[in-house]
Design a protein around this motif. Structure first.
Motif, PDB file in Angstrom:
ATOM      1  N   VAL A 382     -51.098 -28.877 -46.797  1.00  0.00           N
ATOM      2  CA  VAL A 382     -50.196 -27.970 -47.373  1.00  0.00           C
ATOM      3  C   VAL A 382     -50.540 -27.430 -48.463  1.00  0.00           C
ATOM      4  O   VAL A 382     -50.091 -26.273 -48.784  1.00  0.00           O
ATOM      5  N   ILE A 383     -51.230 -27.902 -49.164  1.00  0.00           N
ATOM      6  CA  ILE A 383     -51.938 -27.486 -50.507  1.00  0.00           C
ATOM      7  C   ILE A 383     -52.789 -26.052 -49.979  1.00  0.00           C
ATOM      8  O   ILE A 383     -52.645 -24.937 -50.586  1.00  0.00           O
ATOM      9  N   GLU A 384     -53.530 -26.325 -49.028  1.00  0.00           N
ATOM     10  CA  GLU A 384     -54.314 -25.044 -48.741  1.00  0.00           C
ATOM     11  C   GLU A 384     -53.548 -23.971 -48.016  1.00  0.00           C
ATOM     12  O   GLU A 384     -53.964 -22.700 -48.335  1.00  0.00           O
ATOM     13  N   GLY A 385     -52.285 -24.261 -47.613  1.00  0.00           N
ATOM     14  CA  GLY A 385     -51.498 -23.188 -46.785  1.00  0.00           C
ATOM     15  C   GLY A 385     -50.473 -22.678 -47.958  1.00  0.00           C
ATOM     16  O   GLY A 385     -49.441 -22.010 -47.275  1.00  0.00           O
ATOM     17  N   LEU A 386     -50.294 -23.099 -49.087  1.00  0.00           N
ATOM     18  CA  LEU A 386     -49.014 -22.573 -49.963  1.00  0.00           C
ATOM     19  C   LEU A 386     -49.117 -21.314 -50.070  1.00  0.00           C
ATOM     20  O   LEU A 386     -47.961 -20.256 -50.056  1.00  0.00           O
ATOM     21  N   ILE A 387     -50.203 -20.601 -50.141  1.00  0.00           N
ATOM     22  CA  ILE A 387     -50.076 -19.135 -50.178  1.00  0.00           C
ATOM     23  C   ILE A 387     -49.620 -18.192 -49.180  1.00  0.00           C
ATOM     24  O   ILE A 387     -48.808 -17.392 -49.355  1.00  0.00           O
ATOM     25  N   THR A 388     -49.677 -18.926 -47.829  1.00  0.00           N
ATOM     26  CA  THR A 388     -49.212 -18.271 -46.987  1.00  0.00           C
ATOM     27  C   THR A 388     -47.453 -18.115 -46.955  1.00  0.00           C
ATOM     28  O   THR A 388     -46.868 -17.259 -46.502  1.00  0.00           O
ATOM     29  N   HIS A 389     -46.751 -19.058 -47.552  1.00  0.00           N
ATOM     30  CA  HIS A 389     -45.381 -19.053 -47.909  1.00  0.00           C
ATOM     31  C   HIS A 389     -44.798 -17.931 -48.751  1.00  0.00           C
ATOM     32  O   HIS A 389     -43.814 -17.454 -48.554  1.00  0.00           O
ATOM     33  N   PHE A 390     -45.925 -17.357 -49.550  1.00  0.00           N
ATOM     34  CA  PHE A 390     -45.615 -16.479 -50.390  1.00  0.00           C
ATOM     35  C   PHE A 390     -45.899 -14.959 -49.939  1.00  0.00           C
ATOM     36  O   PHE A 390     -45.675 -14.055 -50.598  1.00  0.00           O
ATOM     37  N   MET A 391     -46.639 -14.912 -49.058  1.00  0.00           N
ATOM     38  CA  MET A 391     -47.042 -13.752 -48.328  1.00  0.00           C
ATOM     39  C   MET A 391     -46.382 -13.101 -47.068  1.00  0.00           C
ATOM     40  O   MET A 391     -46.684 -12.283 -46.578  1.00  0.00           O
ATOM     41  N   LYS A 392     -45.429 -14.098 -46.605  1.00  0.00           N
ATOM     42  CA  LYS A 392     -44.716 -13.883 -45.441  1.00  0.00           C
ATOM     43  C   LYS A 392     -43.873 -12.623 -45.592  1.00  0.00           C
ATOM     44  O   LYS A 392     -43.535 -12.274 -46.586  1.00  0.00           O
ATOM     45  N   PRO A 393     -43.599 -11.809 -44.523  1.00  0.00           N
ATOM     46  CA  PRO A 393     -42.788 -10.400 -44.774  1.00  0.00           C
ATOM     47  C   PRO A 393     -41.522 -10.812 -44.997  1.00  0.00           C
ATOM     48  O   PRO A 393     -40.811 -11.752 -44.546  1.00  0.00           O
ATOM     49  N   LEU A 394     -40.844  -9.878 -45.792  1.00  0.00           N
ATOM     50  CA  LEU A 394     -39.339 -10.217 -46.340  1.00  0.00           C
ATOM     51  C   LEU A 394     -38.382 -10.050 -45.122  1.00  0.00           C
ATOM     52  O   LEU A 394     -38.680  -9.264 -44.488  1.00  0.00           O
TER      53      LEU A 394
END
Length: 394
Positions: A382-394
């Motif tokens: 989960v920690i490693e993938g946190l950045i992906t939640h903020f980079m998803k298309p709006l």
């Protein structure tokens, strides 16, 4: 007999260039005449060929108290800011380096370069160069006992800059050995975020991946579990493109923005954005909030599988594990955490499962250890993938 005529193009080329130059002058003249009525200022005020900046008075040079030898033969003088250093050439030439190359160059018989009258100018700071010379002059036992991180970082930076390969390798490895000591005595325990950022700078400069990863993990831990403000870490992460650390900082910012409902209002918690955040970032944070909520629902409804070999009753352990997982997901301690605080919920979930497994005789010790390891692995993912939640298309 055949006669050969050699054509010389130089006169015609000169003629063509002269005609081109005259035509260009006429074109430029017509353009300036046509635009002159638009200007309201005299011609002498329209363009300024240069701006006369105030000339600073030269600072008086001072000799360094520790590293200026009052001698000329075999020494080389350097100017760093307003300080003069006079260093023995043997120290600068004891291994291949930029100084060794400079001192080996032939000089004119009457050259004064490297003397106090004409010192070699260096663009470092006085503190950096003084620490670098300390490392060159210091005996081995003094080097090994040094723990001041600022001094060691200065030495590593200049050793890299001036190609002192052995000094660079020793210094960066010494910094790494100090950084990986137990937490109570580690230099990272009391280091400020700025100092940690500089350690990462030097680790990347010297290509020491282990030191870079160690300090990065330290900053992740401080941001997630020790309430270090993410704004102090985010600049370091973005500077070097450290994706995991960037995601952790964004996540902590989002969790800090979430306001718990008051006693008068039983509605869900709301995310309050400060005025300093622009619209684009606010939209991305809202999208990340929805994504984290979806991830939590997935985690709560699907316990990780147990990888346990040698368990005589593994099927019974699996059933007990799944039951404890679903019950722990409904604990008040878990749901009390913010809706976006997925790591806070996972931490409370882990504590509840540890308590439940301690009172569960139906699970073997091997499966209990495998269960705790599975939760830890899930948290790290989960920690490693946190950045992906903020980079998803709006």
């Amino acid at each position: 007999m055949v006669q050969l005529y050699v054509f010389n193009p130089a006169p015609k080329l000169r003629l063509l260039s002269t005609l081109f130059f005259r035509g260009s002058k006429r074109i430029l003249g017509s353009v300036s005449e046509s635009t002159s009525p638009l200007s309201t200022q005299p011609r002498s005020q329209q363009c300024t060929p240069f701006i006369k900046a105030p000339i600073e008075a030269p600072r008086e040079l001072v000799r360094d108290a520790d590293y200026y030898a009052d001698s000329r033969k075999g020494f080389c003088a350097f100017q760093v800011e307003n300080t003069l250093f006079n260093v023995h050439q043997v120290l600068l030439s004891r291994e291949p380096s930029a100084f060794g190359d400079m001192l080996c160059l032939p000089r004119l018989a009457n050259s004064t370069e490297g003397s106090e009258e004409t010192p070699v100018f260096l663009s470092d700071t006085v503190e950096q160069f003084r620490d670098f010379l300390w490392a060159l002059y210091a005996p081995p036992n003094e080097l090994f006992l040094e723990t001041r991180i600022d001094r060691l970082l200065n030495v590593a930076e200049l050793a890299n800059k001036y190609c002192f390969a052995s000094l660079e390798a020793w210094t960066i490895e010494h910094i790494y050995s100090l950084a990986k000591e137990p937490m109570a005595s580690s230099l990272l325990h009391s280091a400020s975020p700025d100092t940690c950022g500089r350690i990462i700078d030097v680790a990347i400069l010297c290509n020491h991946l282990k030191l870079q990863e160690l300090v990065t993990q330290h900053l992740i831990s401080r941001t997630l579990w020790y309430n270090t403000q993410p704004e102090a870490i985010l600049g370091i992460a973005e500077k070097h493109g450290l994706r995991t650390l960037i995601g952790v900082c964004y996540y902590r910012q989002l969790v800090n923005m979430e306001r718990a409902p008051s006693r008068r209002d039983s509605r869900a918690a709301q995310t309050v954005f400060p005025q300093s955040i622009n619209i684009d970032k606010s939209m991305r944070f809202l999208a990340a909030h929805r994504s984290l909520l979806s991830l939590w629902e997935h985690i709560r409804s699907l316990p990780p599988a147990l990888s346990c070999e040698g368990c005589p009753s593994h099927v019974e352990c699996e059933l007990a594990w799944q039951l404890m997982w679903f019950q722990a997901g409904e604990l008040d301690e878990v749901l009390r955490q913010g809706s976006a605080d997925i790591l806070g919920r996972m931490k409370a979930l882990m504590l509840g499962l540890r308590k439940a497994m301690a009172d569960a005789p139906s699970m073997t010790m091997q499966c209990k250890m495998a269960a705790l390891e599975a939760i830890t692995d899930m948290r790290d993912e989960v920690i490693e993938g946190l950045i992906t939640h903020f980079m998803k298309p709006l």
